[in-house]
Design an enzyme around this catalytic site. Structure first.
Site, PDB file in Angstrom:
ATOM      1  N   ASP A  37      40.264  60.300  71.116  1.00  0.00           N
ATOM      2  CA  ASP A  37      40.965  60.596  72.374  1.00  0.00           C
ATOM      3  C   ASP A  37      41.232  59.357  73.227  1.00  0.00           C
ATOM      4  O   ASP A  37      42.064  59.397  74.137  1.00  0.00           O
ATOM      5  CB  ASP A  37      40.162  61.600  73.212  1.00  0.00           C
ATOM      6  CG  ASP A  37      40.163  62.992  72.614  1.00  0.00           C
ATOM      7  OD1 ASP A  37      40.867  63.201  71.613  1.00  0.00           O
ATOM      8  OD2 ASP A  37      39.458  63.866  73.141  1.00  0.00           O
ATOM      9  N   THR A  47      36.043  57.461  69.895  1.00  0.00           N
ATOM     10  CA  THR A  47      36.695  58.755  70.068  1.00  0.00           C
ATOM     11  C   THR A  47      38.175  58.599  69.759  1.00  0.00           C
ATOM     12  O   THR A  47      38.794  57.609  70.166  1.00  0.00           O
ATOM     13  CB  THR A  47      36.576  59.362  71.485  1.00  0.00           C
ATOM     14  OG1 THR A  47      37.587  60.373  71.649  1.00  0.00           O
ATOM     15  CG2 THR A  47      36.768  58.368  72.606  1.00  0.00           C
TER      16      THR A  47
END
Ligand code: F6P
Length: 363
Positions: free
Chosen positions: A140, A138
């Site tokens: 993030d 990810t």
């Protein structure tokens, strides 16, 4: 008959997915003689009306994909097999079909490459007896246990380059430039890109901001003779006492998350209104997720893929590969999804940024 393993990519894509697919495939085939299959479009590929959308992966099919962005298998971030949209409304649990299809195909283990959503699905399927090995991805960077997920470094490079480019035009026009980066719950991209790009204000979801504090730090800079300022804001950043901003009023459902958006523009408007500064907002959006992976992400994806293949070969179940310091280790998938890995407002990174005069809009 040869052992059979499947690979799936789930959730939002990110640079480095193909590096993992390539490493898993080549290691399985070369070192263990295990057959590898790719499931198309996340677990959706096992739920099609016309049967499973699964194809063999060979050394030939993964040749040349290392520098390619996206995923050759396709992906989906629209929900979970435990709550698929049903025609006519509502949702239906289709997890039993996944188990049936894997049995029909005689797949012993699925290597699931994904973020928190995919690892949560994996944990549920494990509970139903499906064997899975996780690989954390990810942009993030919000999964626990692993120091970093692959995809984060590539996204960071895009965000940092954007900030670098905005400095000169901000200076020429004496402007305050606002850059909105991705980061729903975690401000890792905003924090790292903000530090790497020399931002003056960084706003992240973990630290609700006070617009007056943001404005007074910008006014102070202007009074001290600085021609321009850069504000980096994560898409999930919130003003103290208020909620996150969304692109539309659509409510979250079991299958769809609400789409964040608008905080960069709002911050730009509020700053302009409060102190008369000439502001412009740039929203980076999905350019952070697309394109070729950085060398770091290619190497990390390759190491993760090889480690996942070794775990499969030795019959491990329910483990996720992770980077700890300089080493690739593995942990229980459940340990990685206990809670999101968030920025510590009192941690060393935030403190270092403050030492350099960065405002987080909180004082
Ligand atoms: O989880 C990764 C992420 O890029 C988030 O930072 C962002 O909020 C979300 O995906 C966007 O998803 P979509 O591709 O559905 O717009």
């Amino acid at each position: 008959m040869a052992r059979r393993v499947a690979v799936s990519t789930g959730g939002g894509d990110c640079p480095g997915l193909n590096a993992v697919i390539r490493a898993v495939t080549i290691t399985m085939i070369r070192e263990y003689g295990i057959e590898v299959f790719g499931i198309e479009t996340g677990f959706d590929g096992l739920l099609g009306r016309g049967g499973a959308r699964v194809r063999p992966l060979t050394e030939d099919t993964v040749r040349g994909i290392l520098p390619e962005g996206g995923t050759i298998l396709g992906t989906s971030n629209r929900g979970t097999p435990f709550a698929m949209p049903r025609e006519g409304g509502g949702t239906v649990d289709r997890s039993a079909e996944i188990i049936d299809r894997l049995q029909e195909l005689e797949i012993e283990t699925v290597v699931t490459i994904g973020g928190d959503g995919s690892m949560k699905i994996a944990a549920q399927l494990l509970g139903l007896g499906v064997n899975l090995i996780g690989v954390p991805k990810t942009i993030d960077n919000d999964l626990l246990v692993t120091d970093v997920t692959f995809g984060f470094d590539s996204a960071l490079q895009v965000a940092t380059e954007a900030i670098d480019r905005l400095h000169s035009t901000a200076d020429s026009h004496h402007r305050v430039m606002i850059v909105e980066v991705m980061g729903r719950d975690a401000g890792w991209i905003a924090l790292h890109a903000g530090i790497a790009g020399g931002a003056d204000v960084i706003l992240i979801p973990e630290m609700p901001y006070d617009m007056q504090a943001v404005v007074s730090s910008l006014v102070k800079r202007a009074r001290s003779g600085q021609k321009s300022s850069i504000v980096v804001v994560a898409e999930g950043a919130i003003e103290a006492g208020k909620g996150a901003l969304y692109l539309d009023d659509r409510a979250s459902t079991n299958t769809l998350a609400k789409r964040l958006g608008g905080v960069g523009t709002k911050v730009a408007e509020d700053i302009a209104e409060a102190c008369g500064a000439d502001t412009r907002a740039t929203v980076l959006g999905h350019v952070q997720r697309g394109g070729s992976p950085s060398p770091f992400d290619r190497v990390l994806g390759t190491r993760f893929g090889c480690a996942a293949a070794h775990l499969v070969a030795k019959g491990a179940k329910g483990r996720m590969v992770a980077l700890r310091g300089a080493d690739i280790v593995d942990c229980a998938i459940a340990d990685a999804i206990r809670e999101p890995k968030l920025v510590n407002p009192h941690g060393e990174l935030v403190t270092a940024a403050r030492s350099l005069g960065v405002s987080f809009g909180d004082s």
